[in-house]
Design an enzyme around this catalytic site. Structure first.
Site, PDB file in Angstrom:
ATOM      1  N   LYS A 142     -41.404 -35.036  73.096  1.00 49.45           N
ATOM      2  CA  LYS A 142     -42.297 -35.260  74.181  1.00 49.45           C
ATOM      3  C   LYS A 142     -43.879 -35.300  73.206  1.00 49.45           C
ATOM      4  O   LYS A 142     -43.968 -34.820  72.314  1.00 49.45           O
ATOM      5  CB  LYS A 142     -42.479 -34.469  75.063  1.00 49.45           C
ATOM      6  CG  LYS A 142     -42.662 -32.783  74.874  1.00 49.45           C
ATOM      7  CD  LYS A 142     -44.161 -32.679  74.741  1.00 49.45           C
ATOM      8  CE  LYS A 142     -44.723 -31.573  73.894  1.00 49.45           C
ATOM      9  NZ  LYS A 142     -45.861 -31.494  73.663  1.00 49.45           N
ATOM     10  N   HIS A 172     -39.268 -28.652  74.169  1.00 48.11           N
ATOM     11  CA  HIS A 172     -38.630 -27.278  73.590  1.00 48.11           C
ATOM     12  C   HIS A 172     -38.564 -26.099  74.702  1.00 48.11           C
ATOM     13  O   HIS A 172     -38.069 -25.218  74.513  1.00 48.11           O
ATOM     14  CB  HIS A 172     -39.423 -27.009  72.203  1.00 48.11           C
ATOM     15  CG  HIS A 172     -40.627 -26.453  72.609  1.00 48.11           C
ATOM     16  ND1 HIS A 172     -41.872 -27.091  72.856  1.00 48.11           N
ATOM     17  CD2 HIS A 172     -41.053 -25.094  72.526  1.00 48.11           C
ATOM     18  CE1 HIS A 172     -42.663 -26.404  73.101  1.00 48.11           C
ATOM     19  NE2 HIS A 172     -42.451 -25.043  72.824  1.00 48.11           N
ATOM     20  N   LYS A 176     -36.291 -22.152  75.655  1.00 49.41           N
ATOM     21  CA  LYS A 176     -36.503 -21.091  75.697  1.00 49.41           C
ATOM     22  C   LYS A 176     -35.968 -20.159  76.907  1.00 49.41           C
ATOM     23  O   LYS A 176     -35.571 -20.412  77.867  1.00 49.41           O
ATOM     24  CB  LYS A 176     -38.087 -20.830  76.388  1.00 49.41           C
ATOM     25  CG  LYS A 176     -39.171 -21.534  75.204  1.00 49.41           C
ATOM     26  CD  LYS A 176     -40.454 -21.198  75.729  1.00 49.41           C
ATOM     27  CE  LYS A 176     -41.499 -21.776  74.832  1.00 49.41           C
ATOM     28  NZ  LYS A 176     -41.855 -20.878  73.991  1.00 49.41           N
ATOM     29  N   HIS A 234     -43.630 -29.282  79.860  1.00 46.07           N
ATOM     30  CA  HIS A 234     -43.353 -27.787  80.132  1.00 46.07           C
ATOM     31  C   HIS A 234     -43.629 -27.312  81.328  1.00 46.07           C
ATOM     32  O   HIS A 234     -42.543 -26.704  81.836  1.00 46.07           O
ATOM     33  CB  HIS A 234     -44.076 -27.288  78.853  1.00 46.07           C
ATOM     34  CG  HIS A 234     -43.852 -27.398  77.583  1.00 46.07           C
ATOM     35  ND1 HIS A 234     -43.198 -28.494  76.916  1.00 46.07           N
ATOM     36  CD2 HIS A 234     -45.013 -27.408  76.578  1.00 46.07           C
ATOM     37  CE1 HIS A 234     -43.229 -28.594  75.732  1.00 46.07           C
ATOM     38  NE2 HIS A 234     -44.233 -28.236  75.263  1.00 46.07           N
TER      39      HIS A 234
HETATM   40  C1  BG6 Z   1     -46.400 -28.035  72.324  1.00 49.30           C
HETATM   41  C2  BG6 Z   1     -47.610 -28.331  72.630  1.00 49.30           C
HETATM   42  O1  BG6 Z   1     -45.390 -28.692  73.007  1.00 49.30           O
HETATM   43  O2  BG6 Z   1     -45.960 -26.491  73.086  1.00 49.30           O
HETATM   44  C3  BG6 Z   1     -48.678 -27.064  71.745  1.00 49.30           C
HETATM   45  O3  BG6 Z   1     -47.703 -29.508  71.719  1.00 49.30           O
HETATM   46  C4  BG6 Z   1     -48.548 -25.858  72.393  1.00 49.30           C
HETATM   47  O4  BG6 Z   1     -50.115 -27.811  71.999  1.00 49.30           O
HETATM   48  C5  BG6 Z   1     -46.958 -25.580  72.397  1.00 49.30           C
HETATM   49  O5  BG6 Z   1     -49.140 -24.943  71.951  1.00 49.30           O
HETATM   50  C6  BG6 Z   1     -46.548 -24.213  72.904  1.00 49.30           C
HETATM   51  O6  BG6 Z   1     -45.464 -23.786  72.985  1.00 49.30           O
HETATM   52  P1  BG6 Z   1     -44.851 -22.540  72.140  1.00 49.30           P
HETATM   53  O7  BG6 Z   1     -43.359 -22.608  72.338  1.00 49.30           O
HETATM   54  O8  BG6 Z   1     -45.471 -22.372  70.795  1.00 49.30           O
HETATM   55  O9  BG6 Z   1     -45.399 -21.412  73.105  1.00 49.30           O
END
Ligand code: BG6
Length: 396
Positions: A142, A172, A176, A234
């Site tokens: 994304k 992603h 989680k 997300h």
């Molecule tokens: C990413 C964003 O998709 O997700 C970032 O581009 C963000 O800006 C990150 O910091 C946060 O994901 P995680 O898994 O590191 O908390």
């Protein structure tokens, strides 16, 4: 290509980039160390590097992202790496890649596009021009387009080359553990269902706070902003997991069908439903325009017009450079009438901590010790973990 046919080579576009360093090499390490992956990895990037430099880079990334990695597994990952160095706009890069894949006897490459979205189209067309789409799968990170028109266009570009079954659009967050747990917790506990609706729930709050800034990703962030970076993907996925009806099965189509219903029932946002902000110093970041109005903070109030959720506001907020790093969902129930307190007691809540630790807790009232018939808030811990060995999102 049949779904049962395994990919036999991982082609990593953006092999020298930020995502690869922070997430993908550590994830590859875990998969290799646990014996779940045994594939050649061909990195592609325009960096002016050779294989040795890429291998050192990957080893450093693994040491930075994994506590005490096993040297043999690090060696296994890095020795499986080859670099195809070249510009994505140059057809010779793709010809070189095709030759390298041929040398490896690859039949089913998995092309992972860990590159800026503005390059997706160029890369897909470059692959197609030398037949690298044959028998292949493609993984796209994304954000998927900037708006509806560009998302449709990107879909069209992909579909000219790949069948839908061969396209994997990655968020992603869905990998989680605590996000998957939202669904299990909701649908594997019958005690929740009777109260999981507008009769009992007053509001839902989802917060994704990060104490760090854009960390050198200024030019990416400048095109994206908080809403496209983390809210519409997300946090919408989190919201969909909280709000969806039980799916007919656990396969991705069934789950997606239910999520689509939630999104379709959302009222379009009005200006008064959105707050945007920018942290001080953002405009001094490399790659950011001095007059940038891109938001690094966003809060939105969403309404879902369904029998379950009509009238329950869903507040989503996310931002960089905030006082803490923490992602959490709070589901607040209606306030009870004031029987034991002069003023109304606080409402019950269900709390899902997603990061940095993982927890589920139910906020309830119990009697405060002593003479008075008054309540004290306590939390029933349903689960809690900060197990560093739990599966990482990118590993999944
Ligand atoms: C990413 C964003 O998709 O997700 C970032 O581009 C963000 O800006 C990150 O910091 C946060 O994901 P995680 O898994 O590191 O908390």
């Amino acid at each position: 290509m049949k779904a049962s046919e395994r990919s036999d080579t991982l082609v990593l576009f953006g092999a020298t980039g930020d995502l690869a360093r922070k997430k993908l090499y550590p994830a590859l390490y875990h998969l290799v160390a646990e014996g779940k992956l045994d594939l050649p990895v061909i990195g592609v990037a325009a960096a002016g590097w050779d294989d040795a430099k890429l291998r050192t880079y990957a080893a450093d990334a693994i040491h930075a992202g994994v506590e005490q990695p096993d040297p043999a597994a690090v060696e296994k990952v890095t020795s499986s790496l080859t670099l195809v160095d070249g510009d994505y706009r140059d057809p010779a890069t793709f010809q070189h890649l095709a030759d390298v894949l041929h040398e490896h006897g690859t039949e089913h490459p998995l092309h992972y596009l860990a590159i800026p979205p503005s390059l997706f189209e160029t890369v897909v067309q470059g692959m197609c021009a030398v037949g690298l789409d044959k028998g292949a799968r493609v993984v796209i990170e994304k954000p998927f387009g900037r708006d509806l028109a560009s998302a449709k266009e990107l879909n069209q570009v992909l579909h000219q080359v790949f069948g839908e079954q061969a396209i994997f659009r990655i968020d992603h967050y869905l990998g989680k553990e605590p996000i998957e747990n939202l669904m299990v917790f909701r649908f594997a506990n019958s005690l929740l269902e009777p109260v999981w609706n507008r009769r009992y729930i007053a509001r839902v709050e989802v917060t994704m706070a990060e104490s760090f800034g854009v960390e050198g990703r200024g030019s990416f962030y400048e095109k994206v902003g908080a809403i496209r970076d983390v809210v519409q993907n997300h946090l919408f996925q989190v919201l969909a997991n909280l709000a969806m009806e039980p799916p007919a099965g656990t396969d991705s189509e069934s789950v997606r069908d239910e999520k689509v219903k939630v999104i379709k029932a959302m009222k379009p946002l009005a200006a008064g439903d959105v707050v945007r902000g920018q942290f001080r110093g953002y405009r001094d970041e490399k790659g950011v325009s001095p007059g940038s109005t891109v938001e690094t903070y966003a809060a939105v109030r969403l309404a879902i017009n369904s029998w379950r959720w009509q009238g329950v506001p869903f507040y989503l907020r996310a931002g960089k450079c905030l006082p803490v790093t923490c992602t959490e969902v709070i589901v607040r129930f209606h306030r009870p009438p004031p029987v034991y307190e002069a003023s109304s007691p606080p409402p019950n809540n269900l709390r899902f901590r997603i990061s940095p630790d993982i927890a589920i807790g139910l906020g309830v009232m119990v009697k405060a010790p002593g003479e008075r018939m008054a309540g004290n808030p306590v939390e029933l811990r349903v689960s809690r973990s900060d197990d560093p060995n739990a599966m990482e999102a990118y590993e999944r």
